[in-house]
Design a protein around this motif. Structure first.
Motif, PDB file in Angstrom:
ATOM      1  N   CYS A 464     -16.310  -1.865  -5.839  1.00 29.30           N
ATOM      2  CA  CYS A 464     -14.981  -1.433  -6.292  1.00 29.30           C
ATOM      3  C   CYS A 464     -14.131  -0.997  -5.104  1.00 29.30           C
ATOM      4  N   LEU A 465     -14.708  -0.163  -4.262  1.00 31.85           N
ATOM      5  CA  LEU A 465     -13.983   0.334  -3.097  1.00 31.85           C
ATOM      6  C   LEU A 465     -13.652  -0.793  -2.129  1.00 31.85           C
ATOM      7  N   ALA A 466     -14.552  -1.769  -2.010  1.00 31.06           N
ATOM      8  CA  ALA A 466     -14.293  -2.903  -1.122  1.00 31.06           C
ATOM      9  C   ALA A 466     -13.087  -3.712  -1.611  1.00 31.06           C
ATOM     10  N   ALA A 467     -12.970  -3.898  -2.928  1.00 32.27           N
ATOM     11  CA  ALA A 467     -11.823  -4.629  -3.479  1.00 32.27           C
ATOM     12  C   ALA A 467     -10.525  -3.880  -3.201  1.00 32.27           C
ATOM     13  N   LEU A 468     -10.525  -2.563  -3.406  1.00 33.07           N
ATOM     14  CA  LEU A 468      -9.325  -1.769  -3.113  1.00 33.07           C
ATOM     15  C   LEU A 468      -8.991  -1.814  -1.627  1.00 33.07           C
ATOM     16  N   ALA A 469     -10.017  -1.749  -0.800  1.00 32.36           N
ATOM     17  CA  ALA A 469      -9.790  -1.784   0.649  1.00 32.36           C
ATOM     18  C   ALA A 469      -9.158  -3.112   1.071  1.00 32.36           C
ATOM     19  N   ASN A 470      -9.642  -4.220   0.509  1.00 28.52           N
ATOM     20  CA  ASN A 470      -9.059  -5.526   0.835  1.00 28.52           C
ATOM     21  C   ASN A 470      -7.584  -5.597   0.473  1.00 28.52           C
ATOM     22  N   MET A 471      -7.207  -4.928  -0.603  1.00 23.27           N
ATOM     23  CA  MET A 471      -5.825  -4.957  -1.081  1.00 23.27           C
ATOM     24  C   MET A 471      -4.912  -4.002  -0.321  1.00 23.27           C
ATOM     25  N   SER A 472      -5.478  -2.960   0.269  1.00 20.47           N
ATOM     26  CA  SER A 472      -4.697  -1.793   0.699  1.00 20.47           C
ATOM     27  C   SER A 472      -3.555  -2.115   1.659  1.00 20.47           C
ATOM     28  N   ALA A 473      -3.749  -3.029   2.582  1.00 18.74           N
ATOM     29  CA  ALA A 473      -2.695  -3.337   3.554  1.00 18.74           C
ATOM     30  C   ALA A 473      -1.512  -4.043   2.906  1.00 18.74           C
ATOM     31  N   LEU A 610      -9.918   7.606   1.814  1.00 16.74           N
ATOM     32  CA  LEU A 610      -9.021   8.005   2.905  1.00 16.74           C
ATOM     33  C   LEU A 610      -8.634   6.797   3.760  1.00 16.74           C
ATOM     34  N   GLU A 611      -9.585   5.893   3.981  1.00 11.97           N
ATOM     35  CA  GLU A 611      -9.273   4.694   4.755  1.00 11.97           C
ATOM     36  C   GLU A 611      -8.301   3.791   3.989  1.00 11.97           C
ATOM     37  N   ILE A 612      -8.445   3.729   2.677  1.00 13.95           N
ATOM     38  CA  ILE A 612      -7.526   2.931   1.862  1.00 13.95           C
ATOM     39  C   ILE A 612      -6.118   3.518   1.928  1.00 13.95           C
ATOM     40  N   ILE A 613      -6.012   4.831   1.797  1.00 15.55           N
ATOM     41  CA  ILE A 613      -4.708   5.499   1.902  1.00 15.55           C
ATOM     42  C   ILE A 613      -4.115   5.276   3.288  1.00 15.55           C
ATOM     43  N   ASN A 614      -4.948   5.445   4.305  1.00 16.30           N
ATOM     44  CA  ASN A 614      -4.485   5.268   5.679  1.00 16.30           C
ATOM     45  C   ASN A 614      -4.007   3.839   5.919  1.00 16.30           C
ATOM     46  N   SER A 615      -4.740   2.855   5.383  1.00 19.50           N
ATOM     47  CA  SER A 615      -4.358   1.455   5.568  1.00 19.50           C
ATOM     48  C   SER A 615      -2.999   1.179   4.953  1.00 19.50           C
ATOM     49  N   CYS A 616      -2.763   1.734   3.772  1.00 19.88           N
ATOM     50  CA  CYS A 616      -1.464   1.553   3.123  1.00 19.88           C
ATOM     51  C   CYS A 616      -0.353   2.224   3.935  1.00 19.88           C
ATOM     52  N   LEU A 617      -0.591   3.458   4.395  1.00 15.90           N
ATOM     53  CA  LEU A 617       0.420   4.178   5.163  1.00 15.90           C
ATOM     54  C   LEU A 617       0.727   3.465   6.477  1.00 15.90           C
ATOM     55  N   THR A 618      -0.284   2.892   7.092  1.00 14.28           N
ATOM     56  CA  THR A 618      -0.109   2.238   8.386  1.00 14.28           C
ATOM     57  C   THR A 618       0.629   0.914   8.264  1.00 14.28           C
ATOM     58  N   SER A 620       2.166  -0.478   5.167  1.00 11.66           N
ATOM     59  CA  SER A 620       3.245  -0.703   4.195  1.00 11.66           C
ATOM     60  C   SER A 620       3.789   0.602   3.642  1.00 11.66           C
ATOM     61  N   LEU A 621       3.931   1.604   4.498  1.00 15.06           N
ATOM     62  CA  LEU A 621       4.431   2.909   4.062  1.00 15.06           C
ATOM     63  C   LEU A 621       5.820   2.784   3.437  1.00 15.06           C
ATOM     64  N   HIS A 622       6.697   1.981   4.058  1.00 14.12           N
ATOM     65  CA  HIS A 622       8.076   1.875   3.570  1.00 14.12           C
ATOM     66  C   HIS A 622       8.170   1.171   2.223  1.00 14.12           C
ATOM     67  N   HIS A 623       7.072   0.492   1.790  1.00 10.93           N
ATOM     68  CA  HIS A 623       7.060  -0.176   0.486  1.00 10.93           C
ATOM     69  C   HIS A 623       6.502   0.718  -0.621  1.00 10.93           C
ATOM     70  N   ASN A 624       6.008   1.928  -0.264  1.00  8.96           N
ATOM     71  CA  ASN A 624       5.267   2.723  -1.241  1.00  8.96           C
ATOM     72  C   ASN A 624       5.680   4.197  -1.242  1.00  8.96           C
ATOM     73  N   PRO A 625       6.921   4.475  -1.600  1.00 12.79           N
ATOM     74  CA  PRO A 625       7.349   5.878  -1.636  1.00 12.79           C
ATOM     75  C   PRO A 625       6.578   6.701  -2.666  1.00 12.79           C
ATOM     76  N   ASN A 626       6.132   6.073  -3.740  1.00 15.69           N
ATOM     77  CA  ASN A 626       5.389   6.820  -4.759  1.00 15.69           C
ATOM     78  C   ASN A 626       4.054   7.334  -4.223  1.00 15.69           C
ATOM     79  N   LEU A 627       3.429   6.578  -3.324  1.00 17.05           N
ATOM     80  CA  LEU A 627       2.170   7.034  -2.743  1.00 17.05           C
ATOM     81  C   LEU A 627       2.413   8.235  -1.822  1.00 17.05           C
ATOM     82  N   VAL A 628       3.479   8.191  -1.020  1.00 16.96           N
ATOM     83  CA  VAL A 628       3.806   9.321  -0.149  1.00 16.96           C
ATOM     84  C   VAL A 628       4.124  10.550  -0.993  1.00 16.96           C
TER      85      VAL A 628
END
Length: 743
Positions: A464-473, A610-618, A620-628
């Motif tokens: 499950c975590l691997a699938a989320l990690a693949n998507m995160s960026a 935390l790595e999934i969150i970090n990957s998204c922030l690194t 595609s942060l500007h695409h995800n204001p709801n996550l911030v």
């Protein structure tokens, strides 16, 4: 059987069955066969009916097992069937019901007998029952010495691939598929994987081999077409009114009008609701396909059926076939895709989808290029959402399919562009509009949560975590609820981490949590918390008792000195925290082991989230204001772990984002609305210096089958056959391959 049988209770005394299982040999030219095969019945469709039939005929089968080596009557029956099948194709074209009807009845009896024979004897013993040779005499079948098992297998495959599928041929096509499954069912009666088999050898070599691709293609098309079973009695011979040509050249011996109906469910009984909604032939064909695909390779030849499955191409693909694979063929991918989307509620359809995505690059490329990918992904998500109602193997296959799909960046981007309306099966929250990507995140997180609290299967949550990690960026425009669940789920495990530490290291503490205990240690509390976590983890990894005791004493001494210092006197009494004494270690050893294992799993989940969150922030942060926004809302808990040795590196970027946006919100003033906060976040995302964010390796996980996958897939496939096959029943006491609750 025969013209005089009308109920199941009469079968043991039936004169035709008694003669078949008697001591006298019966030539294949004997008129007896026309009498034996002159019965009609509503084909049994469930295990209860089949159990009744098997119990009623067991005495006949036992007698035949005992006497057949001397009479050869089973071989004669098979030869009668083989002679009938020579005219099946033309019979279907001419709508000759009688030939098809009697051929079907012969095959039905053969299948029932084979099932009993195979469950009661080895393949070598079975072969002896097929090698009886009648003394010199006339034979309509041919005097040449043929291997009857191979001849029957060859005939069954020819029947499946060459006889057109019509209402009058539906039953015999289904029976042919069923008989092939029965031939391969010896695996059910062995605990170990059968790697060498006479039946396997016949199917993968010799006369059957050239039909490999045609058989696989036909079985796939049976699955694709989902042809319903014709109304009961469609295949039954209807008496002609002109009185001529009744027997179509078959030796007479049965009087006109004596055709009676042998039925388990009543003459003309209505088909069950389940059968009205599905196709028995499609279901049985898929099961046979899965069984064939999972036959083990021989030392000199890879499984040709698997080779066909992994190499077939789209009918619109004009590229030349590779000469290295003679079993490749073409099939309509659009029709296959539609069938796969429609049938995912069944384990076997999900398993087929897994096999095609994992092993057939042509299918995988086609699926990933579809613009309606939601038609495939939504049924998979629904399987995972109803995880408590599915068996674990079905959930595994659905999850691995998602993992395989998320290996493709194009898929990860496109699912956030697909907007869904009103997902009615998602009950936690009303989702009037959400992207497919956000829904996928919600369902996968829910699956992890269910697993962590109920099944506690490390393999499941890791994938499950691997699938989320693949998507995160490629997270884009995350729905506010999806963003909230990512952060809240991570926070939940951070709290759980502290709680388990408390139970592991301070089982008698009156403090509610370890965090509360250390909050009294003034400025040293946060540092000491990290120190304690580090010591516990290292202790468990090397030696549960000896090393932990040394670390414990050291930390206890530091805690004591720090606490006394904060109280201002070395003589001041300590609060009654009841730190863990070593005598408690043995008493609570089992509990401690459980907590230590929990700690490792929780830390692994936290690290990956935390790595999934970090990957998204690194990325595609500007695409995800709801996550911030969700991250800022829970910033207090994240800040407590910024110096934790296991998370310190990955927390740098998260801490930077929290600090940056917190500062901008403070500058904007108090009492900000949600809309205003999101606006500030969107503006800040543009202003945040990207070079300040530390670069980490891209999160990419690829699914790889474990070594010897047959140890998992063969029992799984046969459990599906045992539980799902139409018109097949095996005594559960005879099954050796798997336990009854494993399917």
């Amino acid at each position: 059987m025969g013209a005089n049988s009308s109920s199941i209770s009469e079968l043991p005394e039936n004169e035709y069955l008694q003669k078949l299982s008697g001591s006298e040999p019966i030539s294949e030219n004997d008129p007896f066969w026309n009498q034996l095969l002159s019965f009609s019945f509503t084909t049994p469709t469930n295990s209860a009916d089949l159990k009744l039939l098997e119990e009623a005929t067991i005495s006949v089968c036992k007698s035949l097992v005992e006497k057949n080596p001397r009479t050869g009557n089973l071989g004669s029956l098979i030869k009668v069937f083989l002679s009938r099948t020579k005219e099946l194709k033309i019979s279907a074209e001419c709508q000759n019901h009688l030939f098809i009807w009697q051929a079907h009845n012969a095959l039905f009896i053969i299948c029932c007998l084979l099932k009993v024979f195979i469950s009661r004897m080895s393949e070598e013993e079975l072969q002896l029952h097929f090698t009886y040779e009648e003394k010199a005499g006339p034979s309509s079948y041919g005097a040449e010495c043929e291997d009857l098992i191979e001849e029957l297998l060859y005939c069954l495959i020819q029947l499946i691939v060459e006889i057109p599928l019509l209402d009058i041929t539906y039953s015999i096509s289904l029976e042919a598929v069923t008989t092939l499954i029965v031939f391969l069912s010896c695996q059910l009666f062995h605990k170990e994987i059968v790697r060498e088999s006479i039946i396997h050898r016949y199917l993968m070599h010799g006369r059957c081999l050239p039909y490999t691709s045609r058989l696989v293609k036909t079985l796939l098309y049976n699955f694709i077409r989902q042809e319903r079973s014709p109304p009961p009695g469609t295949h039954v011979f209807q008496q002609q009114t002109d009185g001529g040509g009744l027997l179509y050249g078959i030796a007479s011996g049965v009087a006109t009008g004596l055709w009676t109906v042998f039925t388990l469910g009543g003459v003309g009984s209505k088909a069950s609701a389940q059968l009205e909604q599905c196709s028995p032939l499609a279901s049985q064909s898929l099961l046979l396909l899965l069984v064939l695909a999972n036959l083990t390779d021989t030392p000199d030849t890879p499984n040709p059926y698997r080779q066909a499955i992994i190499s077939f191409k789209n009918t619109q693909d004009n590229t030349a076939f590779s000469s290295s694979n003679p079993h490749a063929f073409q099939i309509n991918f659009n029709s296959l895709y539609t069938a796969l989307c429609d049938q995912q509620k069944s384990d076997q359809a999900t398993l087929l989808l897994y096999m095609l995505l994992h092993q057939n690059s042509n299918v995988r490329t086609y699926v990933l290029a579809r613009t309606d990918i939601e038609n495939l992904v939504l049924p998979i998500l629904e399987i995972l959402y109803h995880v408590e109602e599915r068996n674990s193997h079905h959930v595994y296959m659905a999850l691995i399919i998602l993992l395989i799909l998320t290996e493709d960046d194009g898929f990860n981007r496109s699912i956030h562009e697909v907007i869904l309306k009103n997902i009615t099966w998602y009950a936690e929250r009303v989702l009037t509009e959400i992207s497919l990507g956000s829904l996928l995140i919600l369902v996968v997180i829910r699956t992890i949560q269910y697993n962590m609290t109920r099944t506690r299967d490390k393999y499941l949550h890791t994938n499950c975590l691997a699938a989320l990690a693949n998507m995160s960026a490629q997270f884009r425009s995350l729905h506010q609820y999806a963003a909230q669940r990512i952060i809240s789920y991570t926070c939940r495990h951070l709290r759980r981490y502290v709680y388990v530490l408390d139970k592991l290291y301070f089982p008698h503490s009156h403090c509610s949590t370890l965090q509360h205990c250390f909050s009294t240690l003034s400025d040293n509390g946060e540092e000491l918390l990290s120190l304690t976590c580090s010591h516990i983890l290292r202790s468990y990894a090397s030696s549960l008792f000896s090393l932990l005791s040394k670390k414990h004493n050291k930390v206890l001494e530091q805690a004591t000195q720090s606490l006394r210092g904060s109280l201002g006197s070395n003589d001041s009494p300590l609060p009654d925290y009841h730190f863990w004494e070593m005598s408690d270690c043995l008493h609570f050893s089992e509990t401690k082991l459980i907590h230590a294992q929990d700690l490792n799993v929780i830390e692994e989940v936290i690290r990956m989230m935390l790595e999934i969150i970090n990957s998204c922030l690194t990325n595609s942060l500007h695409h995800n204001p709801n996550l911030v926004y969700a991250l800022l809302y829970k910033r207090d808990l994240f800040e407590q772990f910024r110096t934790h040795p296991s998370f310190q590196d990955i927390m740098q970027n998260i801490d930077l984002v929290i600090s940056f946006f917190s500062s901008r919100l403070e500058q904007a003033g108090a009492e900000l609305s949600v809309e205003r906060v999101l606006e500030i976040i969107k503006q800040g995302a543009v202003a945040l210096p990207k070079d300040r964010l530390r670069k980490f390796p891209e999160l990419k996980f690829k699914y790889v089958e474990e070594e010897q996958p047959e140890e998992f897939f063969i029992p799984y496939v046969w459990s599906l056959v045992y539980n799902s096959a139409v018109a097949l029943y095996w005594n559960p006491r005879d099954i050796q391959l798997f336990t009854m609750d494993s399917g």
